[in-house]
Design a protein around this motif. Structure first.
Motif, PDB file in Angstrom:
ATOM      1  N   ALA A 146       0.263   4.520  -9.866  1.00  0.00           N
ATOM      2  CA  ALA A 146      -0.579   3.778 -10.810  1.00  0.00           C
ATOM      3  C   ALA A 146      -0.296   4.182 -12.259  1.00  0.00           C
ATOM      4  O   ALA A 146      -0.752   3.712 -13.200  1.00  0.00           O
ATOM      5  CB  ALA A 146      -1.957   3.564 -10.311  1.00  0.00           C
TER       6      ALA A 146
ATOM      7  N   ARG B  84      -6.996  -0.514 -13.344  1.00  0.00           N
ATOM      8  CA  ARG B  84      -6.916   0.779 -12.919  1.00  0.00           C
ATOM      9  C   ARG B  84      -6.999   1.792 -14.407  1.00  0.00           C
ATOM     10  O   ARG B  84      -6.198   2.775 -14.547  1.00  0.00           O
ATOM     11  CB  ARG B  84      -5.735   1.174 -12.243  1.00  0.00           C
ATOM     12  CG  ARG B  84      -5.726   0.532 -10.688  1.00  0.00           C
ATOM     13  CD  ARG B  84      -6.659   1.214  -9.980  1.00  0.00           C
ATOM     14  NE  ARG B  84      -6.379   0.737  -8.503  1.00  0.00           N
ATOM     15  CZ  ARG B  84      -7.000  -0.267  -8.163  1.00  0.00           C
ATOM     16  NH1 ARG B  84      -7.918  -1.035  -8.880  1.00  0.00           N
ATOM     17  NH2 ARG B  84      -6.838  -0.511  -6.921  1.00  0.00           N
TER      18      ARG B  84
ATOM     19  N   SER C  24      -5.577   5.388 -13.634  1.00  0.00           N
ATOM     20  CA  SER C  24      -4.013   5.275 -14.032  1.00  0.00           C
ATOM     21  C   SER C  24      -3.797   6.280 -15.652  1.00  0.00           C
ATOM     22  O   SER C  24      -3.046   7.138 -15.381  1.00  0.00           O
ATOM     23  CB  SER C  24      -3.392   3.913 -14.791  1.00  0.00           C
ATOM     24  OG  SER C  24      -4.275   3.502 -15.653  1.00  0.00           O
TER      25      SER C  24
END
Length: 231
Positions: A122, A129, A133
């Motif tokens: 990610a 996210r 991330s």
């Protein structure tokens, strides 16, 4: 050199698989996790973590470190709350630095160290996210910086980036009955979701004493999701 390895968040999921593999490979595994283990501590608490590690290091140096602890905090960008971003930083990033600083004197004294930061696929970008991330990408920057700073001391620093792995954490963030989750699994080129043992195998390579000429690298354990159009 010490054969001890510290694994954060090693009580469950990927961390538990890394711990099991470490024991199978003959390491003296030290698990740090608030849910249980050899060092029971809330890793978001810097002072408590430092104190717990000082106690553990009094028993001898630890020259291998796996910064695995983390959480997801899924949300669309307009819904990601500042406190979630802070919580992601406090768990996904800061403990890596706290543990690194605690173990580093012993590694330098030994002229040897192996550090593995568990990032995520990610970090390359994934919907819902933002906090996750960003913090997992931060680990990749730290990996490269530490690799350059510490190479002269015999210390390697690498990262693994798991893709979709069958853990409770993955299922909480990706409900199995969700069309989005089904699409993720169906997009994996090797045709299956990953297992915690797949990640543990990659970590084991970086922890090995024979891996001294590999540093500053990221190995994506993702079944091919980071390749070509699948990305």
């Amino acid at each position: 050199m010490s054969d001890r390895v510290l694994i954060t968040g090693g009580a469950n999921g990927i961390g538990a698989a890394i711990a099991a593999r470490g024991r199978a490979d003959g390491f003296d595994v030290v698990v740090a996790d608030r849910a249980g283990g050899d060092v029971v501590v809330d890793l978001t608490d810097v002072d408590a973590t430092r104190a717990a590690l000082e106690t553990e290091l009094a028993r001898g140096p630890i020259t291998r470190l796996v910064n695995n602890v983390g959480a997801v905090f899924p949300a669309a960008v307009e819904e990601q709350r500042p406190e979630e971003m802070q919580a992601a930083w406090d768990l996904n990033v800061r403990p890596a630095l706290t543990c690194m600083q605690a173990l580093l004197p012993g590694m330098k004294a030994a002229g040897f160290g192996r550090v593995v930061n568990v990032s995520s696929r990610a970090a390359l970008g994934k919907e819902l996210r933002t906090a996750y991330s960003a913090t997992k990408a931060a680990l990749l920057g730290m990996t490269r910086t530490w690799a350059l700073e510490l190479a002269g001391h015999g210390i390697t620093v690498n990262a693994v980036g798991p893709g979709p792995i069958a853990t409770d954490l993955f299922e909480r963030a990706n409900p199995p009955d969700s069309p989005r989750t089904r699409a993720i699994v169906e997009a994996v080129p090797v045709g299956r979701i990953g297992r915690p043992e797949d990640v543990a195998h990659a970590v084991a390579y970086f922890l090995d004493s024979g891996s001294g000429f590999v540093t500053g690298q990221t190995l994506y354990v993702c079944g091919g999701l980071t390749v070509g159009l699948s990305e």
